[in-house]
Design a protein around this motif. Structure first.
Motif: not given
Length: 813
Positions: A12-18
């Protein structure tokens, strides 16, 4: 048709934090509010409701103040009028989540979020007097919502369908075999589907619609496709005969229609499963694909009706799997290709490549996979071949190219699934029959009346992934003492070995449900499924799985504990009748962290009975692993990291086991936590993650390297040296979990932070050559005696008798 077990993980690709996403949304809303100042303010909701849904999904892990900022932003973005068009355009569960986010309470918001795990996202619908009503269980557990938001809209209605196969009945008649249903509505309340042929050219007048003769049939696999616990769709199957005789020679689309109350739903029929297409009929009709729709068209010049179906593409040098069969628990794939010298076939996923034992003869080739081999993980794979300098994906032969082929072994089952491009994937899954795998079937098994309790014991370790740890040690001790009651052991599949004297029950089978619901005593070391509630006369012994170093549940940061797990434990902890703890400090930490108020038995962990084998077990384990008696052995057993639970996750660099082996000359035994999967194929590194006994590995080792794992307290019984390697100490302590007391400062053990430090300290400790003392079996035996005495009392009908033994303490203030 895909089940969750079929998925081939690609990472999975990295996603920004909440927090970053929240800040970005707030900035975007502010900018759009300025841009749209003179326009309809409801446009903000249309623009940003998806981002709000995404942030709401992660709200349970955020501080209260952050959640309140999100709720305040939602109130400014979403329309207050429940009859606004935005609400009508959203599916019901999205409407519920967003309305509660903006106008409900935080408690209701958490209930809605949790329901997606506990109830699934399926929405049961009820049809009465032509009206449709939605009945998701979550609505009964939250404050009443505006009635118009709970009404069924077009966004809640769709058709889901699968075309299993199509074939020519004769020159002019085409047979379609599949299933179709409206999610939420059982087929028994709806009329049979209609199938019509429409001109493919939209400019042609629709009066050329041609109907089909449709017969309802059973669709046993539809419930697996539906993923719905509330409704069964086995009655959604159909067999349709399309008569093309006398029709104009123009392309036609097949459309399926279902009437649900006042709504008429229509959807193109998809292509059949698999990649091959029918040969043209003698009457001059061909079956083709136009995007995601089935297309029936006149045969083009040069097309032939002779021969067999062919794949919709023609790769060169392809390896075709013509047949698949089971020989006991061995999957045997076979095919015939010219010049197959050097052919190798393997099953490939993002986690592991599994070589199949490939044999080539003059007649063809075979490739064999042993489903009973526990080193081959369950899950989804694609089949890849290599030969000389070429490689490619294996292609499904004629007999396998269509609906998935499922073969039932004793240890595991296998599903072979052709893909649209003709390639062949396979899934290795638990030996649970299809009729018991669907959510609907599982709900029926959960709610089944399994009869009265019986004087037997149900054991489960880490949801059936293992049969060891504390439950396994108690089971083995009871067998050694000659217990006469049935002993059921929960296993995830047939690759988990169960000792003689106990009966394995595979998770999810009727036998497993029966044992879980009727055993008088349950012995576990972790949680049971979220839906479980014990019988009033059942007794639960919670052995846990070691002395806690890391903060547990109520003591851990909110973001490190998922909402479903928090809710699950809140329901299950009060059901425990006895909890084991290794020390008084551990008892206090377990009580506080888990919120447990019942009796605690303090004493040595039962699982450490495995250490009583001493030098004999050490020698046999080394022989089993191919390690000589004079070689140094390091056991590397780190605890789990959240970042290692997903492929390509935000995982820290822990310890290079290969470099450690080279620097020290030792054999390194790599023992991954059951929730992680560390890999190292270096020379002199052995992956022992699936070895049935960590105690045997401890006896075979000269040095332990760990970090925040409770194994260090068990290792102390060996008297051998240990190193705490903690390269991510600050992150783990301050951001991920936190520790009880001053770990590792109060451990009394050497601590390393870098690879070089770990290698140097390991070499130094291995060079000391000190002979370890014999393990003192007294405390272990004392614990087993106390536990077995308590088990006898429970089975004698005295479950309320608290254990009494030296060393037990009441909770300390």
């Amino acid at each position: 048709m895909i089940e969750p077990q079929d998925l081939v993980l690609r990472g999975t690709a990295q996603t920004s934090g909440w927090g970053a996403c929240m800040a970005a949304l707030a900035a975007n809303v502010a900018a759009d509010r300025r841009t749209l100042a003179d326009l309809d303010p409801s446009l903000l909701g249309h623009l940003h409701h998806r981002a709000l849904l995404g942030l709401a999904a992660g709200a349970s892990a955020q501080p209260d103040a952050a959640v309140e900022r999100l709720r305040a932003l939602a109130r400014t973005v979403l329309p207050e009028d429940a009859a606004a068009p935005l609400w009508y355009a959203l599916p019901l569960l999205d409407r519920v989540r967003l309305w509660v986010l903006a106008h409900g309470t935080t408690v209701d918001l958490l209930e809605v979020l949790a329901s997606q795990y506990e109830d699934t996202t399926a929405v049961p619908l009820t049809l009465g007097k032509g009206d449709l009503r939605a009945d998701p269980p979550v609505l009964e557990r939250i404050a009443p919502m505006p009635a118009c938001l709970c009404a069924v809209t077009e966004a809640d209605l769709c058709i889901r369908q699968v075309l299993r196969e199509c074939s020519w009945l004769d020159a002019d008649r085409l047979v379609l075999d599949g299933w179709a249903y409206v999610p939420g509505l059982g087929p028994d309340v709806l009329p049979a589907p209609e199938i019509v042929l429409l001109p493919a050219d939209k400019e042609v007048a629709p009066e050329t619609v041609v109907g089909a003769c449709v017969e309802r049939v059973e669709a046993p696999l539809a419930d697996l496709d539906a993923n719905d616990p509330w409704r069964t769709y086995t009655g959604s199957g159909y067999r349709a005969v399309l008569d093309l005789a006398g029709l104009p020679a123009r392309p036609l689309r097949a459309q399926l229609r279902i009437r649900a109350g006042e709504a008429l739903l229509a959807q193109p029929i998809p292509p059949p499963l698999g990649s091959r297409r029918l040969c043209p009929s003698p009457a001059g009709w061909s079956v083709d694909v136009d995007g995601e729709a089935l297309l029936i068209r006149p045969t083009l010049p040069g097309e032939s009706a002779a021969g067999s179906a062919e794949p919709n593409f023609h790769p060169t040098g392809m390896v075709v799997v013509d047949a698949a069969a089971l020989d006991g628990d061995r999957l045997v794939l076979s095919g015939s290709i010219p010049r197959a010298a050097g052919l190798a076939v393997e099953a490939v996923s993002s986690r592991v490549d599994i070589p199949l034992v490939t044999t080539v003869t003059a007649e063809g080739w075979t490739a064999i996979l042993d489903l009973a081999d526990p080193t081959f993980p369950s899950g989804g794979y694609f089949l890849r071949w290599t030969m000389a300098d070429a490689t490619g994906r294996c292609i499904a032969g004629v007999d396998l190219d269509g609906p998935p082929t499922e073969l039932a072994g004793h240890a595991r089952r296998v599903r072979l699934r052709p893909q649209p491009d003709g390639s062949l994937d396979l899934s290795i899954i638990a030996p649970v029959a299809p009729q018991h795998r669907s959510l609907y079937a599982r709900r029926l098994l959960i709610e089944e009346d399994w009869g009265p309790l019986v004087p037997g014991i149900f054991f489960e370790t880490f949801s059936g992934k293992s049969v060891g740890d504390n439950p396994g040690a108690i089971r083995d001790e009871l067998i050694r003492r000659g217990t006469q009651v049935p002993l059921w052991v929960s296993v995830r599949d047939g690759t988990v070995p169960v000792a003689a004297g106990a009966t394995p029950v595979v998770v999810g089978t009727p036998e497993w449900f029966r044992a879980l619901h009727t055993a008088q005593l349950l012995v576990i070391n972790d949680n049971l499924p979220h839906w479980f509630a014990k019988h009033p006369d059942q007794t639960i012994l919670q052995t846990w799985h070691g002395t806690p170093i890391k903060h547990l549940l109520a003591d851990a940061p909110r973001k490190s504990i998922t909402l479903p797990y928090r809710r699950l434990m809140a329901r299950q902890v009060p059901q425990w009748d006895l909890l084991l703890a290794q020390t008084p400090d551990a008892a206090d930490d377990l009580r506080h962290g888990l919120g447990y108020a019942g009796p605690v038995l303090i004493g040595e962990q039962p699982r450490n009975a495995g250490l009583l084998g001493g030098a004999t077990t050490a020698r046999s384990t080394r022989r089993e692993l191919g390690i000589s008696e004079d070689e140094a052995v390091i056991l590397y057993a780190p605890t789990w990291r959240e970042g290692l639970r997903q492929p390509q996750g935000d995982a820290p660099v822990l310890l290079d086991a290969g470099a450690l082996a080279r620097a020290t000359g030792a054999v390194v035994l790599l023992r991954s936590h059951h929730m992680n999967a560390l890999q190292d194929t270096s020379e002199r590194v052995l992956d022992v993650s699936r070895h049935p006994s960590i105690e045997a590995l401890m006896l075979a080792s000269d040095l332990l390297i760990t970090d925040y794992s409770s194994v260090v307290f068990d290792w102390a019984l060996t008297g051998r040296p240990a190193v705490l390697h903690v390269p991510d100490l600050e992150a783990y302590r301050d951001r991920e979990r936190g520790f009880y007391r001053d770990w590792p400062g109060d451990s009394g053990l050497p601590v390393t932070r870098t690879q070089a430090e770990a290698e140097a300290r390991a070499a130094e400790l291995l060079a000391s050559g000190e002979q370890p003392p014999q393990v003192d079996g007294g405390p272990i035996r004392e614990s087993l005696d106390a536990i077995c005495a308590w088990v006898d009392m429970v089975l004698s009908g005295l479950p309320d008798v608290a254990p009494a033994r030296t060393g037990e303490e009441e909770p300390r203030e």
